[in-house]
Design a protein around this motif. Structure first.
Motif, PDB file in Angstrom:
ATOM      1  N   ARG A 110      36.184 -67.698 -20.147  1.00  0.00           N
ATOM      2  CA  ARG A 110      35.894 -68.141 -18.787  1.00  0.00           C
ATOM      3  C   ARG A 110      37.043 -67.776 -17.856  1.00  0.00           C
ATOM      4  O   ARG A 110      38.201 -67.811 -18.246  1.00  0.00           O
ATOM      5  N   THR A 111      36.723 -67.478 -16.622  1.00  0.00           N
ATOM      6  CA  THR A 111      37.765 -67.143 -15.647  1.00  0.00           C
ATOM      7  C   THR A 111      38.614 -68.355 -15.271  1.00  0.00           C
ATOM      8  O   THR A 111      39.724 -68.196 -14.753  1.00  0.00           O
ATOM      9  N   GLN A 123      39.529 -62.055 -16.282  1.00  0.00           N
ATOM     10  CA  GLN A 123      39.629 -61.389 -14.982  1.00  0.00           C
ATOM     11  C   GLN A 123      39.563 -59.869 -15.100  1.00  0.00           C
ATOM     12  O   GLN A 123      39.205 -59.180 -14.140  1.00  0.00           O
ATOM     13  N   PRO A 126      35.286 -57.873 -15.333  1.00  0.00           N
ATOM     14  CA  PRO A 126      34.470 -57.312 -14.244  1.00  0.00           C
ATOM     15  C   PRO A 126      35.067 -56.077 -13.589  1.00  0.00           C
ATOM     16  O   PRO A 126      34.377 -55.382 -12.852  1.00  0.00           O
ATOM     17  N   ARG A 130      31.073 -53.606 -14.314  1.00  0.00           N
ATOM     18  CA  ARG A 130      30.751 -54.069 -12.971  1.00  0.00           C
ATOM     19  C   ARG A 130      29.297 -54.476 -12.775  1.00  0.00           C
ATOM     20  O   ARG A 130      28.982 -55.204 -11.829  1.00  0.00           O
ATOM     21  N   ASP A 131      28.413 -54.004 -13.616  1.00  0.00           N
ATOM     22  CA  ASP A 131      26.980 -54.274 -13.440  1.00  0.00           C
ATOM     23  C   ASP A 131      26.381 -54.870 -14.700  1.00  0.00           C
ATOM     24  O   ASP A 131      25.298 -54.483 -15.132  1.00  0.00           O
ATOM     25  N   LEU A 133      25.785 -58.502 -17.318  1.00  0.00           N
ATOM     26  CA  LEU A 133      25.745 -59.952 -17.439  1.00  0.00           C
ATOM     27  C   LEU A 133      26.912 -60.398 -18.313  1.00  0.00           C
ATOM     28  O   LEU A 133      27.019 -60.003 -19.475  1.00  0.00           O
ATOM     29  N   VAL A 206      28.879 -68.654 -15.743  1.00  0.00           N
ATOM     30  CA  VAL A 206      28.352 -67.406 -15.198  1.00  0.00           C
ATOM     31  C   VAL A 206      28.950 -67.215 -13.811  1.00  0.00           C
ATOM     32  O   VAL A 206      28.692 -68.009 -12.906  1.00  0.00           O
ATOM     33  N   THR A 207      29.755 -66.176 -13.658  1.00  0.00           N
ATOM     34  CA  THR A 207      30.397 -65.922 -12.379  1.00  0.00           C
ATOM     35  C   THR A 207      29.441 -65.286 -11.385  1.00  0.00           C
ATOM     36  O   THR A 207      29.410 -65.629 -10.205  1.00  0.00           O
ATOM     37  N   LYS A 208      28.641 -64.342 -11.880  1.00  0.00           N
ATOM     38  CA  LYS A 208      27.704 -63.643 -11.004  1.00  0.00           C
ATOM     39  C   LYS A 208      26.473 -63.249 -11.811  1.00  0.00           C
ATOM     40  O   LYS A 208      26.581 -62.743 -12.926  1.00  0.00           O
ATOM     41  N   LEU A 209      25.291 -63.483 -11.228  1.00  0.00           N
ATOM     42  CA  LEU A 209      24.039 -63.186 -11.924  1.00  0.00           C
ATOM     43  C   LEU A 209      23.032 -62.659 -10.920  1.00  0.00           C
ATOM     44  O   LEU A 209      22.770 -63.298  -9.894  1.00  0.00           O
ATOM     45  N   THR A 210      22.501 -61.475 -11.180  1.00  0.00           N
ATOM     46  CA  THR A 210      21.456 -60.894 -10.339  1.00  0.00           C
ATOM     47  C   THR A 210      20.111 -61.100 -11.015  1.00  0.00           C
ATOM     48  O   THR A 210      19.928 -60.731 -12.173  1.00  0.00           O
TER      49      THR A 210
END
Length: 225
Positions: A110-111, A123, A126, A130-131, A133, A206-210
């Motif tokens: 985890r960040t 850190q 990503p 970059r793209d 999960l 989850v830091t970022k999820l599309t």
């Protein structure tokens, strides 16, 4: 409960700052995935412990946690607790890992983990992936940094018990630690299970999820499908 997930991943990346991080944080998820997807590729990178008994433990442990998988493990020799001083080496290792695979899922620290080595590695991910999960696993420790999580992988009672057994079996160098025991690992899995209406679970940040909610006509998916 609505379950959105990775469907049927064919390639996974798992990274840890130290030997046993991956198994503690995501061992149950790896077991679930590998048993459901024979032959799945798992690229694993650990930044410290290379050339020591810890590397031997890690190789045996991850082989057990990834049954039937195409496991490719790299263990480096960065110093425990001082990995920030070797930032360039760690970054190069992550970039080399990215050049080797295009994963469907990444399991990483985890960040906001309280341990600096864990946080620094998180850190880095990503910047190279970059793209993708990225699920940030948690590791119980004296710092008391457990918090509210965003994603859950349910574990069957058999998988939860197997995870605890494998942790005890494959990391004898850690048995002296006061937090390294069955009660700690199974207790956290039980709490995370309660949070997602299951008996046991592993939880992830989850830091970022599309989302692509129109990609499937019907059905629900989770990592164990």
């Amino acid at each position: 409960m609505i379950r959105l997930g990775a469907g049927r991943p064919d390639r996974i990346v798992a990274v840890g700052a130290h030997c046993d991080d991956i198994a503690i944080g995501a061992g149950g998820t790896l077991l679930t995935l590998c048993l459901a997807r024979p032959g799945i590729r798992v690229d694993a990178l650990v930044l410290s412990g290379g050339g020591s008994e810890r590397e031997q433990e890690e190789r045996a442990a991850l082989a057990a946690f990834c049954p039937g998988a195409d496991l490719r493990l790299t263990v480096l020799k960065l110093p425990d607790g001082r990995q920030r001083a070797h930032w360039d080496e760690a970054k190069t290792a992550v970039e080399e890992l990215r050049a080797q695979t295009d994963p469907d899922l990444i399991l990483a620290p985890r960040t906001d983990d309280a341990h600096q080595d864990h946080r620094d590695l998180a850190q880095l991910i990503p910047t190279a992936f970059r793209d993708h999960l990225v699920l940030g696993y948690e590791i119980v420790k004296w710092d008391g940094d457990l918090g509210r999580m965003a994603a859950y992988q349910p574990l069957s009672p058999a998988i939860a018990e197997q995870k605890v057994r494998l942790l005890a079996e494959h990391y004898p160098s850690q048995r002296h630690r006061p937090w390294y025991d069955r009660e700690a690992f199974l207790g956290l899995a039980r709490i995370r299970g309660i949070e997602c209406h299951e008996r046991y679970a592993e939880a992830f940040a989850v830091t970022k999820l599309t989302l692509d909610l129109g990609a499937r006509n019907s059905g629900t998916f989770n990592l164990g499908d």
